[in-house]
Design a protein around this motif. Structure first.
Motif, short mmCIF file in Angstrom:
data_model
loop_
_atom_site.label_atom_id
_atom_site.label_comp_id
_atom_site.label_asym_id
_atom_site.label_seq_id
_atom_site.Cartn_x
_atom_site.Cartn_y
_atom_site.Cartn_z
N MET A 1 0.83 -1.18 0.00
CA MET A 1 0.00 0.00 0.00
C MET A 1 0.88 1.24 0.00
SD MET A 1 -3.20 -1.05 2.52
CE MET A 1 -3.52 0.56 3.05
N SER A 2 0.38 2.24 -0.63
CA SER A 2 1.14 3.48 -0.71
C SER A 2 0.99 4.26 0.59
CB SER A 2 0.63 4.32 -1.88
OG SER A 2 -0.67 4.79 -1.61
N ARG A 3 1.82 5.27 0.72
CA ARG A 3 1.81 6.12 1.91
C ARG A 3 0.47 6.83 2.06
NH1 ARG A 3 5.33 8.53 5.47
NH2 ARG A 3 4.84 10.69 6.02
N GLN A 4 -0.10 7.27 0.96
CA GLN A 4 -1.38 7.98 1.00
C GLN A 4 -2.50 7.06 1.49
OE1 GLN A 4 -2.69 9.45 -2.78
NE2 GLN A 4 -3.95 11.04 -1.85
N ALA A 5 -2.48 5.82 1.08
CA ALA A 5 -3.49 4.87 1.53
C ALA A 5 -3.37 4.61 3.03
CB ALA A 5 -3.36 3.57 0.75
N TRP A 6 -2.14 4.51 3.53
CA TRP A 6 -1.93 4.31 4.96
C TRP A 6 -2.45 5.49 5.77
CZ3 TRP A 6 -1.32 0.10 7.52
CH2 TRP A 6 -0.72 -1.00 6.93
N VAL A 7 -2.23 6.68 5.27
CA VAL A 7 -2.71 7.88 5.96
C VAL A 7 -4.23 7.86 6.04
CG1 VAL A 7 -2.89 10.40 5.80
CG2 VAL A 7 -0.69 9.28 5.41
N LEU A 8 -4.90 7.47 4.95
CA LEU A 8 -6.36 7.39 4.95
C LEU A 8 -6.86 6.32 5.91
CD1 LEU A 8 -7.18 7.87 1.17
CD2 LEU A 8 -7.51 9.51 3.03
N VAL A 9 -6.17 5.20 5.96
CA VAL A 9 -6.57 4.13 6.88
C VAL A 9 -6.42 4.60 8.32
CG1 VAL A 9 -5.91 1.83 7.73
CG2 VAL A 9 -6.10 2.25 5.28
N VAL A 10 -5.33 5.27 8.64
CA VAL A 10 -5.10 5.75 10.01
C VAL A 10 -6.15 6.80 10.38
CG1 VAL A 10 -3.51 7.06 11.46
CG2 VAL A 10 -2.66 5.18 10.04
N ILE A 11 -6.43 7.73 9.49
CA ILE A 11 -7.43 8.76 9.76
C ILE A 11 -8.81 8.13 9.93
CG2 ILE A 11 -8.65 10.75 8.77
CD1 ILE A 11 -5.96 11.64 7.61
N GLY A 12 -9.15 7.19 9.09
CA GLY A 12 -10.44 6.49 9.21
C GLY A 12 -10.55 5.73 10.52
N SER A 13 -9.47 5.09 10.93
CA SER A 13 -9.47 4.36 12.19
C SER A 13 -9.64 5.30 13.38
CB SER A 13 -8.18 3.57 12.36
OG SER A 13 -8.04 2.64 11.32
N ILE A 14 -8.97 6.43 13.34
CA ILE A 14 -9.09 7.41 14.43
C ILE A 14 -10.52 7.95 14.51
CG2 ILE A 14 -8.36 9.72 15.17
CD1 ILE A 14 -5.56 8.99 14.14
N LEU A 15 -11.13 8.23 13.37
CA LEU A 15 -12.51 8.72 13.37
C LEU A 15 -13.47 7.66 13.87
CD1 LEU A 15 -12.65 10.77 10.05
CD2 LEU A 15 -12.65 11.64 12.39
N ALA A 16 -13.27 6.41 13.48
CA ALA A 16 -14.13 5.32 13.95
C ALA A 16 -13.99 5.14 15.46
CB ALA A 16 -13.79 4.02 13.22
N LEU A 17 -12.77 5.22 15.96
CA LEU A 17 -12.54 5.11 17.40
C LEU A 17 -13.17 6.28 18.15
CD1 LEU A 17 -11.16 3.49 19.65
CD2 LEU A 17 -9.14 4.94 19.30
N ALA A 18 -13.07 7.48 17.59
CA ALA A 18 -13.65 8.66 18.24
C ALA A 18 -15.17 8.54 18.32
CB ALA A 18 -13.25 9.92 17.49
N THR A 19 -15.81 8.06 17.26
CA THR A 19 -17.26 7.92 17.31
C THR A 19 -17.67 6.80 18.27
OG1 THR A 19 -17.27 6.49 15.35
CG2 THR A 19 -17.67 8.83 15.00
#
Length: 113
Positions: free
Chosen positions: A1-19
């Motif tokens: 996976m590219s760096r941009q995909a990892w950033v999106l996965v991390v941001i999505g995970s943080i948002l899911a955890l926050a909700t």
């Protein structure tokens, strides 16, 4: 996976955890109002149990990794229950689980040695 995909996965995970954390916090606050249910009538009981059942029930408006709909239902129930509590207090009725009313401000309190 590219760096941009990892950033999106991390941001999505943080948002899911926050909700998820937000939904749990709201659920705990709603459950803490349970001790007041006997004094809030049928509407309060329906709001309380309806919100908890909707949160636990596996079929939701949005898929379960997205807890925004659960948070909305819990927040609406909490707002409704809070308004009911304020209405009962304004009417001068004592709610179960609430401490006794404080003494009048004009009343002098003596210190006990």
């Amino acid at each position: 996976m590219s760096r941009q995909a990892w950033v999106l996965v991390v941001i999505g995970s943080i948002l899911a955890l926050a909700t998820l954390v937000g939904a749990v916090v709201l659920a705990v606050r709603v459950v803490r109002t349970r001790r007041l249910l006997t004094g809030l009538g049928a509407g309060g009981k329906v709001a309380f149990y309806g919100a908890l059942i909707y949160t636990i029930f596996p079929v939701d408006v949005l898929p379960d990794p997205i807890y925004l709909d659960d948070m909305g239902v819990l927040a609406a129930a909490l707002i409704y229950l809070t308004r009911l509590v304020h209405q009962r207090r304004a009417a001068g009725r004592q709610l179960p689980g609430q401490p006794d009313a404080p003494p009048d401000r004009g009343q002098v309190r003596r210190r006990v040695p």
